[in-house]
Design a protein around this motif. Structure first.
Motif, PDB file in Angstrom:
ATOM      1  N   ALA A 113      45.540  50.049  17.330  1.00 23.13           N
ATOM      2  CA  ALA A 113      45.996  48.873  18.082  1.00 23.13           C
ATOM      3  C   ALA A 113      46.203  49.208  19.554  1.00 23.13           C
ATOM      4  CB  ALA A 113      47.288  48.346  17.478  1.00 23.13           C
ATOM      5  N   GLU A 114      46.771  50.366  19.836  1.00 25.42           N
ATOM      6  CA  GLU A 114      46.965  50.768  21.232  1.00 25.42           C
ATOM      7  C   GLU A 114      45.641  50.997  21.940  1.00 25.42           C
ATOM      8  OE1 GLU A 114      51.333  52.965  21.031  1.00 25.42           O
ATOM      9  OE2 GLU A 114      49.500  54.168  21.077  1.00 25.42           O
ATOM     10  N   ARG A 115      44.718  51.626  21.244  1.00 25.97           N
ATOM     11  CA  ARG A 115      43.404  51.854  21.854  1.00 25.97           C
ATOM     12  C   ARG A 115      42.695  50.534  22.122  1.00 25.97           C
ATOM     13  NH1 ARG A 115      43.739  56.573  18.655  1.00 25.97           N
ATOM     14  NH2 ARG A 115      42.923  55.535  16.788  1.00 25.97           N
ATOM     15  N   ARG A 116      42.856  49.582  21.189  1.00 21.98           N
ATOM     16  CA  ARG A 116      42.221  48.275  21.381  1.00 21.98           C
ATOM     17  C   ARG A 116      42.836  47.548  22.580  1.00 21.98           C
ATOM     18  NH1 ARG A 116      43.222  46.367  16.699  1.00 21.98           N
ATOM     19  NH2 ARG A 116      41.309  47.112  15.721  1.00 21.98           N
ATOM     20  N   LEU A 117      44.175  47.584  22.697  1.00 17.26           N
ATOM     21  CA  LEU A 117      44.843  46.936  23.819  1.00 17.26           C
ATOM     22  C   LEU A 117      44.439  47.582  25.142  1.00 17.26           C
ATOM     23  CD1 LEU A 117      46.958  45.034  25.073  1.00 17.26           C
ATOM     24  CD2 LEU A 117      48.681  46.810  24.614  1.00 17.26           C
ATOM     25  N   ALA A 118      44.524  48.907  25.183  1.00 12.23           N
ATOM     26  CA  ALA A 118      44.171  49.615  26.420  1.00 12.23           C
ATOM     27  C   ALA A 118      42.710  49.388  26.784  1.00 12.23           C
ATOM     28  CB  ALA A 118      44.453  51.109  26.266  1.00 12.23           C
ATOM     29  N   GLY A 119      41.835  49.414  25.789  1.00 15.16           N
ATOM     30  CA  GLY A 119      40.413  49.190  26.041  1.00 15.16           C
ATOM     31  C   GLY A 119      40.146  47.789  26.566  1.00 15.16           C
ATOM     32  N   THR A 120      40.844  46.790  26.019  1.00 20.94           N
ATOM     33  CA  THR A 120      40.660  45.410  26.464  1.00 20.94           C
ATOM     34  C   THR A 120      41.124  45.232  27.901  1.00 20.94           C
ATOM     35  OG1 THR A 120      40.945  44.563  24.204  1.00 20.94           O
ATOM     36  CG2 THR A 120      41.264  43.010  26.008  1.00 20.94           C
ATOM     37  N   LEU A 121      42.311  45.758  28.225  1.00 20.90           N
ATOM     38  CA  LEU A 121      42.829  45.636  29.588  1.00 20.90           C
ATOM     39  C   LEU A 121      41.950  46.388  30.577  1.00 20.90           C
ATOM     40  CD1 LEU A 121      46.646  46.064  28.863  1.00 20.90           C
ATOM     41  CD2 LEU A 121      45.472  43.951  29.542  1.00 20.90           C
ATOM     42  N   TYR A 122      41.498  47.572  30.176  1.00 20.68           N
ATOM     43  CA  TYR A 122      40.609  48.351  31.044  1.00 20.68           C
ATOM     44  C   TYR A 122      39.310  47.590  31.288  1.00 20.68           C
ATOM     45  CZ  TYR A 122      37.330  51.985  32.483  1.00 20.68           C
ATOM     46  OH  TYR A 122      36.372  52.716  33.156  1.00 20.68           O
ATOM     47  N   ALA A 123      38.746  47.014  30.230  1.00 14.50           N
ATOM     48  CA  ALA A 123      37.490  46.277  30.358  1.00 14.50           C
ATOM     49  C   ALA A 123      37.655  45.066  31.272  1.00 14.50           C
ATOM     50  CB  ALA A 123      36.987  45.840  28.981  1.00 14.50           C
ATOM     51  N   ILE A 124      38.780  44.369  31.161  1.00 10.07           N
ATOM     52  CA  ILE A 124      39.035  43.203  32.022  1.00 10.07           C
ATOM     53  C   ILE A 124      39.109  43.619  33.491  1.00 10.07           C
ATOM     54  CG2 ILE A 124      40.784  41.495  32.666  1.00 10.07           C
ATOM     55  CD1 ILE A 124      41.430  41.229  29.672  1.00 10.07           C
ATOM     56  N   MET A 125      39.861  44.685  33.752  1.00  8.04           N
ATOM     57  CA  MET A 125      39.994  45.135  35.142  1.00  8.04           C
ATOM     58  C   MET A 125      38.660  45.607  35.708  1.00  8.04           C
ATOM     59  SD  MET A 125      43.668  47.109  35.273  1.00  8.04           S
ATOM     60  CE  MET A 125      43.201  48.256  33.976  1.00  8.04           C
ATOM     61  N   ALA A 126      37.918  46.402  34.924  1.00  6.00           N
ATOM     62  CA  ALA A 126      36.625  46.889  35.399  1.00  6.00           C
ATOM     63  C   ALA A 126      35.664  45.731  35.615  1.00  6.00           C
ATOM     64  CB  ALA A 126      36.047  47.885  34.387  1.00  6.00           C
ATOM     65  N   MET A 127      35.671  44.775  34.695  1.00  5.66           N
ATOM     66  CA  MET A 127      34.762  43.636  34.761  1.00  5.66           C
ATOM     67  C   MET A 127      35.005  42.811  36.031  1.00  5.66           C
ATOM     68  SD  MET A 127      34.333  40.698  31.834  1.00  5.66           S
ATOM     69  CE  MET A 127      36.101  40.362  31.818  1.00  5.66           C
ATOM     70  N   LEU A 128      36.270  42.458  36.285  1.00  2.31           N
ATOM     71  CA  LEU A 128      36.573  41.606  37.429  1.00  2.31           C
ATOM     72  C   LEU A 128      36.496  42.369  38.749  1.00  2.31           C
ATOM     73  CD1 LEU A 128      39.507  39.431  36.009  1.00  2.31           C
ATOM     74  CD2 LEU A 128      37.050  38.949  36.073  1.00  2.31           C
ATOM     75  N   THR A 129      36.896  43.644  38.744  1.00  2.81           N
ATOM     76  CA  THR A 129      36.795  44.449  39.965  1.00  2.81           C
ATOM     77  C   THR A 129      35.343  44.608  40.374  1.00  2.81           C
ATOM     78  OG1 THR A 129      38.811  45.678  39.386  1.00  2.81           O
ATOM     79  CG2 THR A 129      37.360  46.653  41.032  1.00  2.81           C
ATOM     80  N   ASN A 130      34.469  44.904  39.422  1.00  2.00           N
ATOM     81  CA  ASN A 130      33.054  45.054  39.731  1.00  2.00           C
ATOM     82  C   ASN A 130      32.420  43.731  40.146  1.00  2.00           C
ATOM     83  OD1 ASN A 130      33.312  47.716  39.152  1.00  2.00           O
ATOM     84  ND2 ASN A 130      32.116  47.675  37.258  1.00  2.00           N
ATOM     85  N   PHE A 131      32.860  42.633  39.516  1.00  5.91           N
ATOM     86  CA  PHE A 131      32.359  41.312  39.897  1.00  5.91           C
ATOM     87  C   PHE A 131      32.690  41.025  41.361  1.00  5.91           C
ATOM     88  CE2 PHE A 131      32.884  36.729  40.406  1.00  5.91           C
ATOM     89  CZ  PHE A 131      31.706  36.239  39.861  1.00  5.91           C
ATOM     90  N   LEU A 132      33.938  41.281  41.747  1.00  9.02           N
ATOM     91  CA  LEU A 132      34.347  41.068  43.128  1.00  9.02           C
ATOM     92  C   LEU A 132      33.550  41.968  44.081  1.00  9.02           C
ATOM     93  CD1 LEU A 132      38.251  40.822  42.853  1.00  9.02           C
ATOM     94  CD2 LEU A 132      36.642  38.970  43.310  1.00  9.02           C
ATOM     95  N   ALA A 133      33.404  43.233  43.708  1.00  5.75           N
ATOM     96  CA  ALA A 133      32.707  44.170  44.585  1.00  5.75           C
ATOM     97  C   ALA A 133      31.249  43.771  44.770  1.00  5.75           C
ATOM     98  CB  ALA A 133      32.803  45.585  44.020  1.00  5.75           C
ATOM     99  N   ALA A 134      30.585  43.414  43.671  1.00 11.35           N
ATOM    100  CA  ALA A 134      29.169  43.049  43.759  1.00 11.35           C
ATOM    101  C   ALA A 134      28.980  41.770  44.559  1.00 11.35           C
ATOM    102  CB  ALA A 134      28.579  42.887  42.356  1.00 11.35           C
ATOM    103  N   GLY A 135      29.820  40.771  44.300  1.00 10.00           N
ATOM    104  CA  GLY A 135      29.690  39.510  45.019  1.00 10.00           C
ATOM    105  C   GLY A 135      29.998  39.647  46.491  1.00 10.00           C
ATOM    106  N   ASN A 136      31.069  40.343  46.809  1.00 11.18           N
ATOM    107  CA  ASN A 136      31.458  40.497  48.215  1.00 11.18           C
ATOM    108  C   ASN A 136      30.539  41.448  48.967  1.00 11.18           C
ATOM    109  OD1 ASN A 136      34.243  39.097  48.953  1.00 11.18           O
ATOM    110  ND2 ASN A 136      34.366  39.719  46.819  1.00 11.18           N
ATOM    111  N   ALA A 137      30.073  42.509  48.312  1.00  8.40           N
ATOM    112  CA  ALA A 137      29.175  43.447  48.979  1.00  8.40           C
ATOM    113  C   ALA A 137      27.838  42.796  49.301  1.00  8.40           C
ATOM    114  CB  ALA A 137      28.967  44.683  48.106  1.00  8.40           C
TER     115      ALA A 137
END
Length: 412
Positions: free
Chosen positions: A204-228
């Motif tokens: 359960a902890e790995r699933r939670l951490a993995g989900t939060l990590y995936a959300i942050m990576a997904m949105l951070t990369n989206f912002l970087a790609a769009g703005n760059a």
């Protein structure tokens, strides 16, 4: 242990690699659009297609680094990147154009940060955090160095000649990978069970951490790609003159480099969870500053510099958070799977931002960025709140273990 020579060589591959692949569309995109006579959405769609390809090959690429090491996998990525640039230079049809971006997509996944981080984790285990930060110093300068170089090459040789020069630069990095370690890190037999499994102990902890990590990576990369991809258009849309926008855009890379240099110098004192939260909290403020800038040169420059700094730090934590949270022995395959949503959403970023800027204007694009930044900040807060106590406990145990070992040596 990663030798300084290996860090420098790997860092140089990141400076060149990011410049001739990910930032290619930002430097050459306008000239390509004008010469090919295609719609801008179609031209930038090639870059989006490359990101989709990155998503498709991500798990296999991560597993390949885990199995064979970066010294084998990453040179193949550089060669594929060179092939993609050469195909772009020769393109006159949509089929060849998208084939070129497909080659670039595979190449980017095999030789940019995520492959480099996995290579360092394979070679150094939990000690990979510092070299991860160090190589991002070089990569953070890619836009600052390669955007002006790309524009200069395009004016001198045309965009096709510039793409061929990019291919040559990509090939020039291949010998640098010889400096990478061949051996896999092996933890000591005793006292390192928690070091290998990370802060997450249950499914359960790995699933939670993995989900939060995936959300942050997904949105951070989206912002970087769009703005760059649209940074110049965004800055001019905020009210800057074209000449000023070119100069201000260079602050993106300077912000990344400065923040990463600070992490190399003092970052070891901050846990990746804390560093990630600090960058996540500042991120929405950057876009709020842009929204309120009113075209002021200093305010837009501050936005670009601060956003570059936040993006630079969150690039580091994208590599170091899995090292702290999960078992480093399966770093490449695990992160490769977690990054699939990130790549897929990132693929839509250039087109999404192009559409929003064209139909609703720059301020709407900045408002979207601010909203996504708030979500990133919330995910970073939850992740730190959930696991920072355990991180502190692990640190105390490590310090106590080191003190005990030191006392034992003194008594002998």
């Amino acid at each position: 242990m990663i030798r300084p020579r290996a860090v420098v060589c790997l860092g140089l591959t990141q400076l060149v690699g990011w410049g001739v692949t990910f930032y290619l569309i930002g430097a050459l995109g306008p000239a390509m659009t004008a010469d090919l006579g295609w719609d801008a959405t179609l031209v930038y769609g090639g870059f989006s297609a490359a990101i989709v390809v990155m998503a498709l090959v991500s798990p296999a690429a991560g597993a390949a680094v885990d199995r064979w090491g970066g010294h084998v996998v990453m040179p193949a990525g550089a060669i594929l990147s060179a092939l993609g640039c050469a195909l772009l230079a020769a393109t006159h049809t949509l089929y060849l154009y998208f084939a070129a971006w497909a080659a670039l997509g595979v190449g980017m996944r095999l030789c940019l940060y995520d492959a480099a981080f996995a290579s360092l984790a394979r070679a150094a285990g939990p000690a990979a955090r510092r070299p991860m930060s160090q190589i991002t110093l070089f990569g953070g300068l890619a836009s600052t160095v390669m955007w002006p170089v790309g524009h200069a090459l395009s004016e001198w040789l045309g965009w096709r000649g510039a793409a061929l020069a990019y291919a040559a630069l990509a090939l020039s990095t291949v010998p640098l990978y010889l400096a990478l370690p061949r051996r896999r890190y092996a933890a000591a037999a005793t006292g390192h069970a928690n070091a290998t499994t990370g802060l997450t102990r249950t499914t359960a902890e790995r699933r939670l951490a993995g989900t939060l990590y995936a959300i942050m990576a997904m949105l951070t990369n989206f912002l970087a790609a769009g703005n760059a991809a649209h940074l110049f258009s965004l800055l001019t849309g905020l009210g800057l003159a074209a000449a000023a926008a070119v100069s201000v855009a260079a602050l993106w890379g300077i912000g990344q480099f400065t923040a990463r240099l600070g992490d190399v110098i003092v970052g070891a004192r901050l846990h990746p969870l804390t560093l990630n939260l600090a960058a996540g909290v500042v991120l929405p403020l950057c876009f709020l500053l842009a929204l309120l800038s009113g075209g002021n040169l200093y305010a837009t420059a501050a936005f670009t510099l601060l956003y570059g700094a936040c993006n630079g730090l969150m690039t580091i934590t994208r590599g170091t958070l899995p090292l702290a949270l999960f078992d480093f022995r399966s770093y490449g395959a695990l992160v490769g799977s977690l990054l699939i949503p990130s790549f897929l959403l990132t693929a839509a970023a250039p087109i999404t931002y192009a559409f929003i800027i064209e139909t609703h204007g720059t301020l709407a694009a900045m408002a979207l960025s601010a909203t996504l930044a708030i979500i990133i900040s919330a995910a970073a807060l939850i992740l730190r709140w959930k696991f920072i106590t355990r991180a502190d406990e692990a640190k105390e145990k490590t310090e106590a273990s080191n003190a005990s070992a030191g006392a034992t040596q003194e008594s002998m």
